[in-house]
Write a protein that holds these residues in place. Structure first.
Motif, mmCIF file in Angstrom:
data_model
loop_
_atom_site.group_PDB
_atom_site.id
_atom_site.type_symbol
_atom_site.label_atom_id
_atom_site.label_comp_id
_atom_site.label_asym_id
_atom_site.label_seq_id
_atom_site.Cartn_x
_atom_site.Cartn_y
_atom_site.Cartn_z
ATOM 1 N N ALA A 141 0.853 -1.192 0.000
ATOM 2 C CA ALA A 141 0.000 0.000 0.000
ATOM 3 C C ALA A 141 0.885 1.237 0.000
ATOM 4 C CB ALA A 141 -0.911 0.009 1.220
ATOM 5 N N SER A 142 0.404 2.310 -0.668
ATOM 6 C CA SER A 142 1.132 3.570 -0.717
ATOM 7 C C SER A 142 0.142 4.714 -0.573
ATOM 8 C CB SER A 142 1.900 3.697 -2.038
ATOM 9 O OG SER A 142 2.628 4.911 -2.076
ATOM 10 N N GLY A 143 -0.008 5.201 0.659
ATOM 11 C CA GLY A 143 -0.971 6.265 0.907
ATOM 12 C C GLY A 143 -2.371 5.835 0.517
ATOM 13 N N THR A 144 -3.056 6.724 -0.204
ATOM 14 C CA THR A 144 -4.425 6.428 -0.651
ATOM 15 C C THR A 144 -4.461 5.866 -2.068
ATOM 16 O OG1 THR A 144 -4.663 8.725 -1.399
ATOM 17 C CG2 THR A 144 -5.414 8.190 0.838
ATOM 18 N N SER A 145 -3.308 5.548 -2.617
ATOM 19 C CA SER A 145 -3.248 5.010 -3.977
ATOM 20 C C SER A 145 -3.856 3.609 -4.037
ATOM 21 C CB SER A 145 -1.800 4.939 -4.469
ATOM 22 O OG SER A 145 -1.237 6.215 -4.580
ATOM 23 N N PRO A 146 -4.279 3.200 -5.231
ATOM 24 C CA PRO A 146 -4.672 1.791 -5.386
ATOM 25 C C PRO A 146 -3.501 0.903 -4.984
ATOM 26 C CG PRO A 146 -5.343 3.070 -7.295
ATOM 27 C CD PRO A 146 -4.476 3.968 -6.474
ATOM 28 N N GLY A 147 -3.777 -0.198 -4.337
ATOM 29 C CA GLY A 147 -2.727 -1.086 -3.872
ATOM 30 C C GLY A 147 -1.938 -1.715 -5.005
ATOM 31 N N ALA A 148 -0.848 -2.377 -4.632
ATOM 32 C CA ALA A 148 0.010 -3.050 -5.614
ATOM 33 C C ALA A 148 0.235 -4.487 -5.197
ATOM 34 C CB ALA A 148 1.342 -2.333 -5.746
ATOM 35 N N THR A 149 0.319 -5.352 -6.188
ATOM 36 C CA THR A 149 0.699 -6.741 -5.967
ATOM 37 C C THR A 149 2.007 -6.969 -6.692
ATOM 38 O OG1 THR A 149 -1.593 -7.494 -5.809
ATOM 39 C CG2 THR A 149 0.078 -9.159 -6.298
ATOM 40 N N ILE A 150 3.018 -7.393 -5.970
ATOM 41 C CA ILE A 150 4.326 -7.645 -6.570
ATOM 42 C C ILE A 150 4.529 -9.152 -6.672
ATOM 43 C CG2 ILE A 150 6.822 -7.411 -6.290
ATOM 44 C CD1 ILE A 150 6.364 -4.730 -5.009
ATOM 45 N N THR A 151 4.943 -9.578 -7.859
ATOM 46 C CA THR A 151 5.125 -11.004 -8.146
ATOM 47 C C THR A 151 6.545 -11.250 -8.630
ATOM 48 O OG1 THR A 151 2.800 -11.116 -8.848
ATOM 49 C CG2 THR A 151 4.225 -12.955 -9.456
ATOM 50 N N TRP A 164 3.616 3.423 -9.070
ATOM 51 C CA TRP A 164 3.579 4.879 -8.928
ATOM 52 C C TRP A 164 3.232 5.278 -7.500
ATOM 53 C CZ3 TRP A 164 5.907 8.737 -10.508
ATOM 54 C CH2 TRP A 164 5.391 10.037 -10.526
ATOM 55 N N GLY A 165 2.016 5.059 -7.064
ATOM 56 C CA GLY A 165 1.665 5.271 -5.660
ATOM 57 C C GLY A 165 1.775 6.701 -5.177
ATOM 58 N N GLY A 166 2.037 6.861 -3.857
ATOM 59 C CA GLY A 166 2.189 8.169 -3.251
ATOM 60 C C GLY A 166 0.917 8.970 -3.134
ATOM 61 N N GLY A 167 -0.233 8.308 -3.168
ATOM 62 C CA GLY A 167 -1.504 9.021 -3.078
ATOM 63 C C GLY A 167 -2.173 9.253 -4.411
ATOM 64 N N SER A 168 -1.461 8.975 -5.496
ATOM 65 C CA SER A 168 -2.034 9.175 -6.832
ATOM 66 C C SER A 168 -3.025 8.061 -7.167
ATOM 67 C CB SER A 168 -0.918 9.192 -7.888
ATOM 68 O OG SER A 168 -1.458 9.198 -9.193
ATOM 69 N N THR A 169 -4.059 8.410 -7.910
ATOM 70 C CA THR A 169 -5.032 7.400 -8.335
ATOM 71 C C THR A 169 -4.599 6.713 -9.627
ATOM 72 O OG1 THR A 169 -6.304 9.071 -9.564
ATOM 73 C CG2 THR A 169 -6.958 8.633 -7.277
ATOM 74 N N VAL A 170 -3.504 7.193 -10.227
ATOM 75 C CA VAL A 170 -3.005 6.605 -11.469
ATOM 76 C C VAL A 170 -2.304 5.283 -11.173
ATOM 77 C CG1 VAL A 170 -1.481 6.918 -13.454
ATOM 78 C CG2 VAL A 170 -2.726 8.875 -12.520
ATOM 79 N N ASP A 223 12.018 12.426 -9.156
ATOM 80 C CA ASP A 223 12.364 11.875 -7.854
ATOM 81 C C ASP A 223 11.300 12.139 -6.790
ATOM 82 O OD1 ASP A 223 14.624 11.003 -9.025
ATOM 83 O OD2 ASP A 223 15.990 12.405 -8.066
ATOM 84 N N LEU A 224 10.092 11.684 -7.070
ATOM 85 C CA LEU A 224 9.034 11.792 -6.072
ATOM 86 C C LEU A 224 9.097 10.584 -5.138
ATOM 87 C CD1 LEU A 224 6.009 13.024 -8.191
ATOM 88 C CD2 LEU A 224 7.558 14.358 -6.792
ATOM 89 N N VAL A 225 8.979 10.830 -3.852
ATOM 90 C CA VAL A 225 9.050 9.758 -2.873
ATOM 91 C C VAL A 225 7.794 8.898 -2.962
ATOM 92 C CG1 VAL A 225 9.154 9.178 -0.422
ATOM 93 C CG2 VAL A 225 10.467 11.129 -1.309
ATOM 94 N N LYS A 226 8.001 7.600 -3.116
ATOM 95 C CA LYS A 226 6.901 6.641 -3.173
ATOM 96 C C LYS A 226 7.218 5.499 -2.222
ATOM 97 C CE LYS A 226 5.072 8.849 -6.756
ATOM 98 N NZ LYS A 226 3.739 9.465 -6.767
ATOM 99 N N ASP A 227 6.627 5.532 -1.053
ATOM 100 C CA ASP A 227 6.860 4.461 -0.081
ATOM 101 C C ASP A 227 5.748 3.417 -0.225
ATOM 102 O OD1 ASP A 227 9.144 5.561 1.012
ATOM 103 O OD2 ASP A 227 8.031 6.742 2.488
ATOM 104 N N TRP A 228 6.171 2.178 -0.498
ATOM 105 C CA TRP A 228 5.220 1.078 -0.619
ATOM 106 C C TRP A 228 5.397 0.180 0.606
ATOM 107 C CZ3 TRP A 228 1.293 0.649 -3.932
ATOM 108 C CH2 TRP A 228 1.309 1.443 -5.071
#
Length: 232
Positions: A141-151, A164-170, A223-228
């Motif tokens: 999870a990254s803020g309010t962004s859609p979650g990610a699944t890493i495989t 991408w993350g960081g609160g973005s909906t993209v 260089d936008l911070v994206k914490d997952w």
């Protein structure tokens, strides 16, 4: 009167005959059958090579025997501090096993009727021999962004459904490269839009990434911070 009936009958039959011929002409060629290229790939769709190793393209053929051509685009590892869009460019022409990064081989074929098709192979040139124990797989999870699944797709190579993350909906998927369990590299990739970055894996499994999306702007975001954060 009888002759008139015969004449009318003859005219009616002629109209039917010529109308039928015209329909045949109108439909001429519509039912032609053409075969689109059906690719048969030798070897794997995803290949990994350690820097300094060798890569030989196993090749691709078509079931129909159509000739196949290939082209290559590549993107090297991102160097921290050099992430301006002008510093991060695609190269083309060959898989350079001395330059760690992602290389896409696109195979193309066209049938005699002009209908074409493509298929691709992805080659990852890794910076070092990957540790097979490293596994970033999981839900993030990254803020309010859609979650990610890493495989995990190969030792040292992972696919994230959203990098991408960081609160973005993209939502922008991308491949991540991590050979040592600490350093993460995301060479420039064409997915939904261009994206690239680099970062590290924290002790708790969080991915601390600095991501860039040069098509977002102007000016481009660098260089936008994206914490997952990995789910427990």
């Amino acid at each position: 009167m009888k002759n008139n009936r015969y004449l009318l009958l003859v005219l009616l039959m002629a109209v039917i005959f010529f109308s039928g011929c015209e329909r045949i002409l109108d439909t001429e060629g519509i039912s032609r059958i053409t075969s689109f290229p059906t690719f048969q790939m030798q070897g794997e769709e995803i290949v990994t090579v350690v820097k300094g190793g060798t890569f030989t393209d196993p090749g691709v053929t078509t079931v129909e025997g159509y000739p196949v051509t290939s082209s290559i685009t590549g993107s090297a590892y991102i160097v921290p501090g050099k992430t301006q869009p002008t510093d991060v460019v695609y190269t083309s022409g060959a898989v350079d096993t001395n330059v760690p990064g992602i290389y896409i081989i696109t195979y193309s074929s066209t049938n005699p009727d002009g209908f074409s098709g493509t298929t691709t192979r992805t080659v990852f040139v890794l910076d070092q021999q990957p540790d097979p124990a490293v596994d970033l797989s999981g839900s993030y999870a990254s803020g309010t962004s859609p979650g990610a699944t890493i495989t995990k797709v190969a030792d040292g190579v992972f696919y994230s459904s959203n990098a991408w993350g960081g609160g973005s909906t993209v939502v922008i998927p991308a491949y991540l490269i991590c050979t040592d369990g600490v350093n993460v590299n995301v060479p420039q990739q064409e997915s939904t839009v261009r994206i690239f970055g680099h970062g590290t894996v924290a002790a708790n499994g969080t991915l601390n990434l600095l991501m860039s999306r040069p098509t977002f702007g102007p000016p481009p975001l660098i260089d936008l911070v994206k914490d997952w954060v990995k789910a427990n």
